[in-house]
Design a protein around this motif. Structure first.
Motif, PDB file in Angstrom:
ATOM      1  N   SER A 187      15.742 -42.181 -23.290  1.00  0.00           N
ATOM      2  CA  SER A 187      14.607 -41.912 -23.197  1.00  0.00           C
ATOM      3  C   SER A 187      14.721 -40.650 -21.979  1.00  0.00           C
ATOM      4  O   SER A 187      15.829 -40.467 -21.670  1.00  0.00           O
ATOM      5  N   PHE A 188      13.828 -40.022 -21.867  1.00  0.00           N
ATOM      6  CA  PHE A 188      13.734 -38.730 -21.174  1.00  0.00           C
ATOM      7  C   PHE A 188      13.731 -39.216 -19.705  1.00  0.00           C
ATOM      8  O   PHE A 188      14.647 -38.460 -18.944  1.00  0.00           O
ATOM      9  N   PHE A 189      13.215 -40.254 -19.315  1.00  0.00           N
ATOM     10  CA  PHE A 189      13.496 -40.848 -17.975  1.00  0.00           C
ATOM     11  C   PHE A 189      14.762 -41.024 -17.763  1.00  0.00           C
ATOM     12  O   PHE A 189      15.396 -40.708 -16.327  1.00  0.00           O
ATOM     13  N   THR A 190      15.499 -41.673 -18.472  1.00  0.00           N
ATOM     14  CA  THR A 190      16.738 -41.935 -18.359  1.00  0.00           C
ATOM     15  C   THR A 190      17.829 -40.626 -18.198  1.00  0.00           C
ATOM     16  O   THR A 190      18.749 -40.599 -17.330  1.00  0.00           O
ATOM     17  N   LYS A 191      17.496 -39.708 -19.053  1.00  0.00           N
ATOM     18  CA  LYS A 191      18.248 -38.374 -18.824  1.00  0.00           C
ATOM     19  C   LYS A 191      17.980 -37.941 -17.649  1.00  0.00           C
ATOM     20  O   LYS A 191      18.840 -37.378 -16.944  1.00  0.00           O
ATOM     21  N   VAL A 192      16.795 -37.794 -16.884  1.00  0.00           N
ATOM     22  CA  VAL A 192      16.501 -37.389 -15.738  1.00  0.00           C
ATOM     23  C   VAL A 192      17.343 -38.220 -14.602  1.00  0.00           C
ATOM     24  O   VAL A 192      17.878 -37.539 -13.823  1.00  0.00           O
ATOM     25  N   MET A 226      21.333 -38.460 -10.694  1.00  0.00           N
ATOM     26  CA  MET A 226      22.227 -39.303 -10.040  1.00  0.00           C
ATOM     27  C   MET A 226      23.744 -38.633  -9.951  1.00  0.00           C
ATOM     28  O   MET A 226      24.459 -38.771  -9.127  1.00  0.00           O
ATOM     29  N   SER A 227      23.843 -37.951 -11.061  1.00  0.00           N
ATOM     30  CA  SER A 227      25.295 -37.049 -11.138  1.00  0.00           C
ATOM     31  C   SER A 227      25.274 -35.939 -10.085  1.00  0.00           C
ATOM     32  O   SER A 227      26.342 -35.832  -9.276  1.00  0.00           O
ATOM     33  N   LEU A 228      24.072 -35.219  -9.883  1.00  0.00           N
ATOM     34  CA  LEU A 228      24.134 -34.225  -8.983  1.00  0.00           C
ATOM     35  C   LEU A 228      24.207 -34.822  -7.734  1.00  0.00           C
ATOM     36  O   LEU A 228      24.872 -34.261  -6.743  1.00  0.00           O
ATOM     37  N   PHE A 229      23.514 -35.906  -7.280  1.00  0.00           N
ATOM     38  CA  PHE A 229      23.543 -36.357  -6.045  1.00  0.00           C
ATOM     39  C   PHE A 229      24.638 -36.900  -5.494  1.00  0.00           C
ATOM     40  O   PHE A 229      25.356 -36.826  -4.491  1.00  0.00           O
TER      41      PHE A 229
END
Lengths: 287, 51
Positions: free
Chosen positions: A2-7, A12-15
């Protein structure tokens, strides 16, 4: 997905990457507190050791200070005692000084009175010396007059003795003449008294001799072995190498050649000695 | 009933992003562990005072 999962994956990766970068940056730049602790500990140990050393030196110095303090206290005590003695001596010295000052003042008054007395005595001494000088001058003048009178007296005595001798000789001649007349007249002529043509009124007297300036007369005052002193001096006109004749009565004694002349007396050597001169013999420059 | 088919990644981009994030976290953990071991000699123990 889903889109939410992608976001969520992206965030989380960037953080996580950002957080890992922050952690690495912090850990890489943070101080090494253990090393700093060790360094501070070693510094603390050295400071403790230095403190111990300084404490030990402080104790030693304190002990020395105490010992020195004891010595200084002893010395202070001695100095205090000496100061007390010196204070007593100072008081005594001041008292003596005041006493001596009083004596000095009294002696100054005495000296002032002595100076006045000495000034008066000097003044009276000057007056006395002046009177003495006058008396000395009078004495010299009187002595000179006395010498002249004595000389004229001796001269008159000599003349009287000569006249007495003439009178005796004439009396003896008279007695011889009377005896010859009595023998010529025989027994009738005894008891004849020859009266002199000129009545004898008085004994003939010699005329007074005028003392001239060059005729000096005096007396012998001292007799030595070869020197005699006479009562005439340079004040009377006596000069060196003058010749005086010495008489005792009408008897010639000796001759004196003057060698030393003073103001009131003279001395000379004897010549043509007939008899020893004596004090009081008559001397004159004329025969 | 049909057996569960094997899940296949929808997009490799997200997989790579997750792998990168995981690698960054692991590298960070290793770096922190090496740093703690080299500076303090331990990883988890709290250094106490010498006193």
């Amino acid at each position: 997905m889903s889109f939410f999962t992608k976001v969520l994956v992206v965030l989380m990766s960037l953080f996580s990457i950002f957080l890992c970068g922050a952690v690495v940056t912090y850990v890489g730049s943070v101080n090494n507190y253990r090393a700093m602790f060790d360094e501070q500990k070693s510094l603390n140990d050295s400071l403790v050791a230095e403190n111990t050393s300084l404490q030990r030196r402080f104790n030693e110095k304190t002990a020395l200070m105490k010992e020195l303090e004891v010595k200084l206290n002893d010395r202070i005590q001695l100095l205090e005692d000496e100061k007390s003695k010196l204070d007593v001596e100072l008081k005594n010295a001041r008292r003596l000084s005041l006493d001596y000052q009083g004596r000095v003042n009294s002696w100054a008054g005495v000296l002032t009175s002595f100076e006045k007395t000495i000034a008066n005595l000097e003044q009276s001494l000057n007056l006395t010396q002046e009177q003495l000088s006058n008396a000395h001058a009078d004495n010299i003048r009187d002595r000179k007059e006395l010498n002249e009178i004595t000389a004229s007296l001796y001269e008159k005595i000599v003349q009287m003795q000569a006249l007495e001798a003439d009178r005796r000789r004439l009396l003896e001649a008279k007695l011889d003449l009377e005896e010859q007349i009595n023998q010529l007249l025989g027994p009738e002529g005894e008891g004849v008294v020859i009266e002199p043509v000129t009545p004898e009124h008085d004994v003939a007297r010699p005329s007074s001799v005028t003392v001239v300036g060059a005729d000096l007369k005096g007396l012998i005052t001292e007799v030595g072995k070869s020197l005699v002193s006479i009562s005439l001096g340079s004040d009377d006109g006596v000069k060196k190498d003058m010749v005086f004749h010495v008489f005792r009565g009408d008897e010639f004694i000796c001759r004196i050649v003057i060698t030393n002349v003073d103001a009131s007396k003279a001395a000379g050597v004897l010549e043509l000695v007939q008899d020893s001169p004596r004090v009081g013999d008559f001397v004159t420059t004329r025969l | 009933m049909r057996p569960n088919p094997r899940r296949i990644a929808v997009n490799d981009l997200y997989t790579a992003l997750l792998a990168l994030a995981t690698f960054a976290v692991a590298a960070t953990a290793i770096f922190v562990a090496v740093k703690c071991l080299s500076d303090y000699g331990t990883i988890f123990k709290v250094v106490e005072s010498a006193r």
